[in-house]
Design a protein around this motif. Structure first.
Motif, PDB file in Angstrom:
ATOM      1  N   GLN A 456     -12.126  25.509 -78.127  1.00 54.51           N
ATOM      2  CA  GLN A 456     -11.839  25.372 -79.550  1.00 54.51           C
ATOM      3  C   GLN A 456     -11.242  24.007 -79.858  1.00 54.51           C
ATOM      4  N   MET A 457     -10.414  23.501 -78.951  1.00 50.00           N
ATOM      5  CA  MET A 457      -9.759  22.211 -79.174  1.00 50.00           C
ATOM      6  C   MET A 457     -10.772  21.073 -79.216  1.00 50.00           C
ATOM      7  N   GLN A 458     -11.660  20.996 -78.232  1.00 50.55           N
ATOM      8  CA  GLN A 458     -12.611  19.877 -78.229  1.00 50.55           C
ATOM      9  C   GLN A 458     -13.620  20.020 -79.365  1.00 50.55           C
ATOM     10  N   THR A 459     -13.937  21.244 -79.778  1.00 46.92           N
ATOM     11  CA  THR A 459     -14.849  21.438 -80.905  1.00 46.92           C
ATOM     12  C   THR A 459     -14.201  20.978 -82.202  1.00 46.92           C
ATOM     13  N   ARG A 460     -12.931  21.330 -82.406  1.00 46.55           N
ATOM     14  CA  ARG A 460     -12.212  20.882 -83.601  1.00 46.55           C
ATOM     15  C   ARG A 460     -12.153  19.363 -83.669  1.00 46.55           C
ATOM     16  N   ILE A 461     -11.796  18.742 -82.550  1.00 45.58           N
ATOM     17  CA  ILE A 461     -11.661  17.283 -82.535  1.00 45.58           C
ATOM     18  C   ILE A 461     -12.993  16.625 -82.859  1.00 45.58           C
ATOM     19  N   GLY A 462     -14.058  17.055 -82.180  1.00 43.03           N
ATOM     20  CA  GLY A 462     -15.370  16.453 -82.402  1.00 43.03           C
ATOM     21  C   GLY A 462     -15.834  16.602 -83.832  1.00 43.03           C
ATOM     22  N   LEU A 463     -15.720  17.808 -84.397  1.00 38.05           N
ATOM     23  CA  LEU A 463     -16.187  18.038 -85.768  1.00 38.05           C
ATOM     24  C   LEU A 463     -15.314  17.320 -86.789  1.00 38.05           C
ATOM     25  N   ALA A 464     -14.003  17.331 -86.593  1.00 37.57           N
ATOM     26  CA  ALA A 464     -13.109  16.671 -87.552  1.00 37.57           C
ATOM     27  C   ALA A 464     -13.416  15.180 -87.644  1.00 37.57           C
ATOM     28  N   LEU A 465     -13.602  14.535 -86.509  1.00 36.61           N
ATOM     29  CA  LEU A 465     -13.885  13.094 -86.517  1.00 36.61           C
ATOM     30  C   LEU A 465     -15.252  12.795 -87.114  1.00 36.61           C
ATOM     31  N   LEU A 466     -16.213  13.655 -86.874  1.00 39.45           N
ATOM     32  CA  LEU A 466     -17.556  13.456 -87.439  1.00 39.45           C
ATOM     33  C   LEU A 466     -17.572  13.664 -88.948  1.00 39.45           C
ATOM     34  N   ILE A 467     -17.033  14.790 -89.395  1.00 32.93           N
ATOM     35  CA  ILE A 467     -17.096  15.138 -90.825  1.00 32.93           C
ATOM     36  C   ILE A 467     -16.307  14.141 -91.659  1.00 32.93           C
ATOM     37  N   LYS A 468     -15.223  13.623 -91.095  1.00 30.20           N
ATOM     38  CA  LYS A 468     -14.402  12.646 -91.823  1.00 30.20           C
ATOM     39  C   LYS A 468     -15.201  11.400 -92.196  1.00 30.20           C
ATOM     40  N   ASP A 469     -16.068  10.947 -91.310  1.00 26.82           N
ATOM     41  CA  ASP A 469     -16.720   9.645 -91.498  1.00 26.82           C
ATOM     42  C   ASP A 469     -18.206   9.704 -91.857  1.00 26.82           C
ATOM     43  N   PHE A 470     -18.834  10.879 -91.689  1.00 26.54           N
ATOM     44  CA  PHE A 470     -20.280  10.948 -91.884  1.00 26.54           C
ATOM     45  C   PHE A 470     -20.670  12.135 -92.765  1.00 26.54           C
ATOM     46  N   LYS A 471     -21.747  11.935 -93.525  1.00 33.69           N
ATOM     47  CA  LYS A 471     -22.320  13.005 -94.334  1.00 33.69           C
ATOM     48  C   LYS A 471     -23.629  13.437 -93.691  1.00 33.69           C
ATOM     49  N   PHE A 472     -23.817  14.745 -93.549  1.00 32.34           N
ATOM     50  CA  PHE A 472     -24.989  15.300 -92.884  1.00 32.34           C
ATOM     51  C   PHE A 472     -25.854  16.043 -93.898  1.00 32.34           C
ATOM     52  N   SER A 473     -27.168  15.760 -93.850  1.00 28.32           N
ATOM     53  CA  SER A 473     -28.117  16.406 -94.753  1.00 28.32           C
ATOM     54  C   SER A 473     -29.365  16.794 -93.968  1.00 28.32           C
ATOM     55  N   VAL A 474     -30.129  17.730 -94.531  1.00 25.86           N
ATOM     56  CA  VAL A 474     -31.393  18.098 -93.892  1.00 25.86           C
ATOM     57  C   VAL A 474     -32.431  17.022 -94.185  1.00 25.86           C
ATOM     58  N   CYS A 475     -33.469  16.979 -93.361  1.00 22.60           N
ATOM     59  CA  CYS A 475     -34.563  16.027 -93.540  1.00 22.60           C
ATOM     60  C   CYS A 475     -35.870  16.712 -93.154  1.00 22.60           C
ATOM     61  N   ASP A 476     -36.967  15.975 -93.206  1.00 28.21           N
ATOM     62  CA  ASP A 476     -38.285  16.557 -92.897  1.00 28.21           C
ATOM     63  C   ASP A 476     -38.364  17.066 -91.462  1.00 28.21           C
ATOM     64  N   LYS A 477     -37.548  16.483 -90.566  1.00 25.10           N
ATOM     65  CA  LYS A 477     -37.601  16.887 -89.155  1.00 25.10           C
ATOM     66  C   LYS A 477     -36.639  18.027 -88.821  1.00 25.10           C
ATOM     67  N   THR A 478     -35.854  18.477 -89.816  1.00 26.03           N
ATOM     68  CA  THR A 478     -34.934  19.582 -89.583  1.00 26.03           C
ATOM     69  C   THR A 478     -35.720  20.894 -89.526  1.00 26.03           C
ATOM     70  N   THR A 479     -35.533  21.649 -88.473  1.00 23.89           N
ATOM     71  CA  THR A 479     -36.257  22.914 -88.294  1.00 23.89           C
ATOM     72  C   THR A 479     -35.529  24.028 -89.028  1.00 23.89           C
ATOM     73  N   ILE A 480     -36.155  24.517 -90.106  1.00 21.14           N
ATOM     74  CA  ILE A 480     -35.599  25.620 -90.901  1.00 21.14           C
ATOM     75  C   ILE A 480     -36.707  26.657 -91.111  1.00 21.14           C
ATOM     76  N   PRO A 481     -36.536  27.888 -90.682  1.00 20.47           N
ATOM     77  CA  PRO A 481     -35.371  28.423 -89.970  1.00 20.47           C
ATOM     78  C   PRO A 481     -35.302  27.902 -88.532  1.00 20.47           C
ATOM     79  N   MET A 482     -34.159  28.088 -87.907  1.00 20.01           N
ATOM     80  CA  MET A 482     -33.930  27.609 -86.546  1.00 20.01           C
ATOM     81  C   MET A 482     -34.887  28.286 -85.569  1.00 20.01           C
ATOM     82  N   GLU A 483     -35.422  27.506 -84.632  1.00 21.40           N
ATOM     83  CA  GLU A 483     -36.234  28.041 -83.545  1.00 21.40           C
ATOM     84  C   GLU A 483     -35.424  27.924 -82.254  1.00 21.40           C
ATOM     85  N   TYR A 484     -35.408  29.013 -81.476  1.00 21.33           N
ATOM     86  CA  TYR A 484     -34.528  29.087 -80.310  1.00 21.33           C
ATOM     87  C   TYR A 484     -35.285  28.917 -78.995  1.00 21.33           C
TER      88      TYR A 484
END
Length: 505
Positions: A456-484
């Motif tokens: 949980q600690m490393q996940t929080r750190i990684g996501l907090a630093l990413l979300i703070k500085d970057f905006k994430f959006s879907v694109c043509d290459k984003t697989t929706i729905p997810m394929e596993y």
């Protein structure tokens, strides 16, 4: 001729007897009139796995088919009759209240011939209890606090590398970069090694770590044999770990321990804790024997810490970003929280400030609900157990038990609109109303995930630093729905997670 005829007849009778016994075994649940799909003669109810269906597909489909028919359904774990839990009250008995009857996981391990298989996740009985006792002190909140600055340091390097990728191309495959981040974190904390996989995707540690999750010594038939006849497999000295993986991790641990002890180096990390356990002659087992760790036991624990830590955390972060890219309002709220917390703490992410990321924690919890990386909890019954108020339903000693936590997480009885990503499912009020066994990404009870705090600690750190500085959006290459990925025992995307990424001011 008489002797030859006798031998041929004896062999024919033996083969006929074995076939009869095999077929009779596959009628086990039918004879008890407990619901169960007709099993394949070799793969049981796992037919099509890794080709037509993923493991998670099997758990989800089976749960949907038999839910409500009783406390459990019959199942065949390859050749072995197994219990497929359908009722959360039975799951609670197995994991917590009647834990002493279900202490084992039942996975194949052979630490004598295959040292890396002798880790905490697979060990059973007294060996598990002793190892859990040895390692419990290494994952306390105090030890996490020691490791926190190391993870943050790797996190800042990760953000630099991530930013360089975004500057070159706005469409980013985030899964690989996240894997390289968690590889460097685990490599540093578990082995004390600067893996440098963020700078070099082909670094040895990154390559071998990836191979450890996908490369097996045996094919499907071999795995079926090991799973169906574990005791015989141990007598035959059969190994599970691929030889290059074993050689690499044993070498790394031996070299690391030798270097630290010769040069009197301490880093207050997981490897230091293992070295202390190796040198501690005061630790005693239940029988009074000294139980200090061997080098092979150290390697096994470091190996599972690495394998479990880098894959599960990077996968969770990848799926979180995938959902945030589709829910901009949730992403904006999380970003504002991260920035506000950092503002209150002089733009520094500390162990104390991390606890204030309440909404981010809800996002992580909801991600683990929708994308439960370990989709089933395995246990093995160590003594006969009759389900209370259900005398027909008896779990026999030695029987595998499957708790399909991923399917439970998508059950509308526990989560309204279960297919919708909604972090409010984990607001304080809703969590208080929910039974603990209705959310099981880390298991529950005495055999829950020992590394939960670290993950949980490393996940929080990684996501907090990413979300703070970057905006994430879907694109043509984003697989929706997810394929596993159908070949992976864990839940994983089939072909990466592609998102459009932009810097935010």
């Amino acid at each position: 001729m008489g002797l030859q005829l006798f031998l041929v007849t004896a062999i024919a009778v033996l083969v006929a007897y074995l076939i009869h016994k095999w077929r009779r075994n596959l009628q086990y649940w039918k004879n008890l009139e407990i619901p169960c799909d007709k099993p394949h003669f070799l793969f049981g109810n796992l037919t099509g796995v890794a080709t037509r269906r993923s493991f998670n597909d099997i758990w989800s489909e089976y749960y949907a088919k038999y839910r409500g028919t009783g406390p459990f359904a019959g199942f065949f774990w390859f050749y072995r009759p197994a219990v497929f839990v359908l009722d959360t009250s039975l799951a609670k008995l197995i994991l917590i209240k009647e834990f002493n009857k279900f202490t084992d996981r039942g996975f194949y391990h052979n630490e004598e011939d295959d040292p890396l298989s002798g880790h905490l996740f697979t060990l059973d009985g007294p060996k598990w209890r002793t190892m859990r006792h040895k390692l419990s002190s290494t994952f306390t909140s105090g030890k996490m606090k020691y490791m926190f600055p190391t993870i943050v340091k790797v996190g800042h390097e990760f953000i630099d590398v991530f930013g360089q990728s975004v500057d070159k191309e706005e469409i980013v495959e985030v899964k690989d970069l996240l894997c390289r981040f968690t590889t460097d974190v685990i490599g540093t904390c578990a082995f004390g090694i600067e893996c440098s996989s963020l700078k070099d995707p082909n670094a040895e540690f990154r390559v071998m770590g990836g191979r450890s999750m996908t490369e097996q010594r045996h094919g499907p038939l071999g795995v079926a044999f090991l799973s169906s006849f574990p005791n015989l497999s141990r007598r035959l000295h059969l190994k599970l770990t691929a030889q290059p993986i074993e050689d690499f991790f044993l070498r790394i641990v031996r070299e690391t321990v030798a270097f630290r002890e010769e040069n009197h180096i301490r880093r207050n990390d997981f490897m230091d804790q293992l070295i202390d356990l190796k040198n501690n002659q005061s630790l005693k087992s239940e029988t009074g024997e000294t139980v200090s760790l061997t080098i092979e036991e150290m390697a096994a624990q470091a190996f599972v810490f690495f394998a479990a830590g880098f894959e599960t955390s990077s996968t969770t972060m990848g799926f979180a970003l995938y959902e945030l890219a589709q829910h901009q309002d949730i992403q904006d709220r999380a970003r504002e929280e991260c920035r506000e917390v950092l503002r209150r703490h002089n733009d520094t992410l500390s162990y104390e400030s991390m606890t204030e990321l309440v909404y981010l924690d809800q996002i992580i919890a909801e991600t683990l609900r929708l994308y439960t990386v370990l989709p089933v909890l395995n246990r093995e019954c160590v003594e006969d157990f009759t389900v209370p108020d259900n005398p027909k339903y008896v779990i026999k000693k030695g029987m595998p038990v499957l708790i399909p936590c991923s399917a439970i997480h998508r059950d509308e009885r526990f989560y309204p609109n279960p297919e919708v990503f909604n972090p409010d499912n984990f607001s304080a009020d809703r969590v208080k109303e929910r039974d603990s066994v209705e959310w099981l990404p880390f298991g529950d009870g005495p055999r829950n995930c020992i590394g939960m705090r670290f993950g949980q600690m490393q996940t929080r750190i990684g996501l907090a630093l990413l979300i703070k500085d970057f905006k994430f959006s879907v694109c043509d290459k984003t697989t929706i729905p997810m394929e596993y990925n159908k070949k992976h025992y864990l839940v994983a995307s089939e072909s990466g997670i592609f998102l459009q990424v932009k810097r935010v001011q």
